[in-house]
Enzyme design. Structure first.
Site, PDB file in Angstrom:
ATOM      1  N   HIS A 198       0.923  -1.199   0.126  1.00  0.00           N
ATOM      2  CA  HIS A 198       0.024   0.210  -0.112  1.00  0.00           C
ATOM      3  C   HIS A 198       0.931   1.063  -0.092  1.00  0.00           C
ATOM      4  CE1 HIS A 198       0.818   0.401   4.258  1.00  0.00           C
ATOM      5  NE2 HIS A 198       0.306  -0.870   4.564  1.00  0.00           N
ATOM      6  N   HIS A 250       3.892   1.459   2.230  1.00  0.00           N
ATOM      7  CA  HIS A 250       5.151   0.900   1.778  1.00  0.00           C
ATOM      8  C   HIS A 250       5.994   1.507   0.659  1.00  0.00           C
ATOM      9  CE1 HIS A 250       2.534  -2.844   2.850  1.00  0.00           C
ATOM     10  NE2 HIS A 250       3.662  -2.858   3.746  1.00  0.00           N
ATOM     11  N   CYS A 281       1.185 -11.442  20.614  1.00  0.00           N
ATOM     12  CA  CYS A 281       0.015 -10.808  19.391  1.00  0.00           C
ATOM     13  C   CYS A 281       0.762 -11.539  17.911  1.00  0.00           C
ATOM     14  CB  CYS A 281       0.145  -9.219  19.642  1.00  0.00           C
ATOM     15  SG  CYS A 281      -0.770  -8.623  18.018  1.00  0.00           S
ATOM     16  N   CYS A 284       1.473  -8.524  15.622  1.00  0.00           N
ATOM     17  CA  CYS A 284       2.907  -8.140  15.748  1.00  0.00           C
ATOM     18  C   CYS A 284       3.902  -9.192  15.690  1.00  0.00           C
ATOM     19  CB  CYS A 284       3.201  -7.414  17.017  1.00  0.00           C
ATOM     20  SG  CYS A 284       2.307  -5.949  17.173  1.00  0.00           S
ATOM     21  N   CYS A 312      -3.649  -5.681  22.034  1.00  0.00           N
ATOM     22  CA  CYS A 312      -2.546  -4.994  21.396  1.00  0.00           C
ATOM     23  C   CYS A 312      -3.189  -3.815  20.823  1.00  0.00           C
ATOM     24  CB  CYS A 312      -2.014  -5.857  20.361  1.00  0.00           C
ATOM     25  SG  CYS A 312      -1.081  -5.025  19.337  1.00  0.00           S
ATOM     26  N   HIS A 321      -3.568  -3.988  16.956  1.00  0.00           N
ATOM     27  CA  HIS A 321      -4.482  -5.144  16.534  1.00  0.00           C
ATOM     28  C   HIS A 321      -5.509  -5.184  17.532  1.00  0.00           C
ATOM     29  CE1 HIS A 321      -0.413  -5.726  14.774  1.00  0.00           C
ATOM     30  NE2 HIS A 321      -0.978  -6.062  13.755  1.00  0.00           N
ATOM     31  N   LYS A 350      -6.974   5.662   9.773  1.00  0.00           N
ATOM     32  CA  LYS A 350      -6.084   4.670   9.763  1.00  0.00           C
ATOM     33  C   LYS A 350      -6.370   3.889   8.414  1.00  0.00           C
ATOM     34  CE  LYS A 350      -3.031   1.643  12.507  1.00  0.00           C
ATOM     35  NZ  LYS A 350      -2.734   0.877  13.787  1.00  0.00           N
ATOM     36  N   LYS A 388      -7.828  -2.867   5.794  1.00  0.00           N
ATOM     37  CA  LYS A 388      -8.299  -3.797   5.110  1.00  0.00           C
ATOM     38  C   LYS A 388      -9.803  -3.683   5.342  1.00  0.00           C
ATOM     39  CE  LYS A 388      -6.190  -7.350   2.520  1.00  0.00           C
ATOM     40  NZ  LYS A 388      -5.696  -8.775   2.464  1.00  0.00           N
TER      41      LYS A 388
HETATM   42 ZN   LIG Z   1      -0.289  -6.279  17.750  1.00  0.00          ZN
END
Ligand SMILES: [Zn+2]
Length: 489
Positions: A21, A24, A129, A132, A146, A149, A297, A300
């Protein structure tokens, strides 16, 4: 023989759980600009990027896509490779952590670290997690989740694991940050890292047992090497390891460019690993900010992920490159919106640069007198300042400096009113404009490589290096082409 300075720069290797995306692309483009600028200076540049392909998250993503893990990583890695090609990323190599050349060096480095007494066996218990790929400390967990996430459930894991004695390197790391203030860049991100290291470092669990997809741990093959620990080694495995020819020439890295979410791994774990392996440390870890999309943010689930390749196909590669670097001071967080994107194209690429080149070429093509005169615009350009800004990775400031030269040239056209001039006077103005345009093409070539090439073609000149950024005799054979950029309604 002239010996050129070397410059080794890397992007992080990108995690292949999903396709690229603009976040990157942002890292890749910024790294590319630095690589191209250093080449322009005549330095011996090595620019490396690649993909990080192990870990539970990838196993899961492959499963969800009903593919074997190998098929899945091959496909996603290829989308990164193709995207970088489309975006004119001039990397010299592309490394994948599933390649043998990487695995071999991972083994070598872990054996060195072990030889230094820095690996031991124990038990680890903690909240893990899978997003991560790491255990979370109590201070990192927010409301039992997290923060990066919140949709994933943290897992309480207890398992036999091998540890790396990260705690042993606390003082040496603090010493490094103190002695080399450029190591943690930009400066405003340094305190966060320094304070966390000062709070104390825990030894790092570096293996997993319940995982198939990874590199077997060289000291005990019933374990798999923790993805982060082996991924960082890519910066050395791409050089053929500590005994490689490229390693001798290019190591230590001059710049590791990363996103702020992986700053910790690069600024703490990576140098500690290198210290333990007895290897030199990179000079700078530069961590840039994140992009939000229309205030949110990118994710997806929100369906707002911006595909850089599609964006480039819709507008142009250079429009994407320009917007990302221009919109937000490099290093800080940025916000993407299509409205802002179009405003930058119309207001700057079309109105400043595109118009200038079209006006200059139109004047020059019609003129049949002698194109010569006295340099009148050179004093408006401070190339040393631009070079200094780029050396400090102030990519947006450097671009603004180049742009102020473009604007000064437009002003020169308006003030001199060449359409009212004739003969020698007109020849002088055209001379100044052609030389300026030629120089602008060199200056923007790191940022907008395709546009720079098109300008050189229209001027009938060679692209040139930083040495050619001075006014001389204009020797091109001018042939006006199409507008460089078209206005978006
Ligand atoms: Zn995480």
């Amino acid at each position: 023989m002239i010996k050129f300075a070397k410059f080794y720069i890397t992007t992080p290797i990108f995690y292949v759980n999903a396709e690229p995306h603009i976040g990157h692309a942002y890292t890749a483009i910024a790294t590319d600009i630095l690589a191209r600028w250093h080449r322009l200076k005549g330095e011996d540049v090595l620019f490396v990027t690649g993909t990080d392909e192990h870990g539970e998250k990838i196993e899961k993503a492959a499963e969800a896509a009903s593919k074997t893990t190998k098929e899945f990583v091959d496909e996603v890695s290829a989308t990164f490779k193709n995207a970088w090609k489309k975006l004119n990323i001039s990397n010299d190599d592309f490394i994948r952590t599933t390649e043998e050349r990487h695995k071999k060096i991972v083994k070598e480095i872990i054996e060195k670290v072990n030889g230094n007494g820095d690996i031991y066996k124990g038990f680890y218990e903690g909240y893990y997690c899978t997003g991560c790929e790491s255990f979370k400390t109590e201070t990192e967990i927010v409301d039992g989740k997290c923060p990066d996430h919140p949709n994933l459930k943290l897992k309480l894991l207890k398992e036999e694991t091998y540890f790396f004695r990260l705690s042993k390197y606390q003082d040496q790391l603090l010493e490094l940050y103190k002695k080399n203030p450029d190591f943690l860049s930009p400066k405003f991100r340094a305190p966060e890292i320094i304070n966390r290291v000062k709070e104390g470092l825990k030894d790092l669990s570096i293996t997993r047992q319940k995982l198939e997809w990874g590199i077997p741990f060289p000291l005990d093959e019933s374990h798999v090497t923790y993805v982060w620990v082996e991924a960082l080694i890519n910066y050395i495995s791409v050089l053929g390891g500590p005994n490689g020819k490229l390693f001798k020439k290019f190591w230590p890295a001059d710049v590791h460019l990363v996103g702020k979410e992986i700053n910790w791994f690069h600024s703490v774990i990576w140098p500690a690993q290198l210290m333990s392996a007895g290897l030199e440390l990179p000079k700078t870890v530069f961590s840039h900010g994140w992009w939000t999309v229309e205030g949110q943010k990118m994710s997806k689930s929100l369906g707002n992920v911006i595909d850089p390749v599609k964006l480039a196909e819709k507008y142009s590669v250079d429009a994407v490159r320009y917007f990302l670097i221009r919109e937000t001071p490099f290093g800080e967080d940025g916000e993407y919106s299509e409205k802002k994107f179009i405003e930058r194209i119309n207001g700057e690429l079309v109105a400043d640069l595109g118009n200038l080149v079209y006006r200059v070429l139109s004047l020059a093509e019609k003129f049949d007198g002698k194109i010569e005169g006295k340099p009148e615009l050179e004093s408006k350009l401070d190339v040393k300042k631009i070079d200094k800004l780029i050396s400090e990775i102030k990519l947006t400031d450097a671009l603004l400096e180049i742009w102020s030269f473009i604007r000064a040239t437009n002003k020169y056209v308006n003030e001199n009113e060449p359409w009212k001039l004739k003969g020698k006077e007109l020849g002088n103005v055209i001379y100044n404009l052609l030389e300026t345009t030629r120089v602008i093409a060199i200056l923007i070539s790191s940022y907008l490589p395709e546009t720079a090439e098109r300008i050189s073609q229209q001027l009938g000149t060679k692209p040139g290096t930083l040495k050619d950024v001075k006014f001389g005799k204009f020797a091109g054979k001018v042939k006006k082409g199409k507008y460089l950029f078209t206005k978006i309604e």
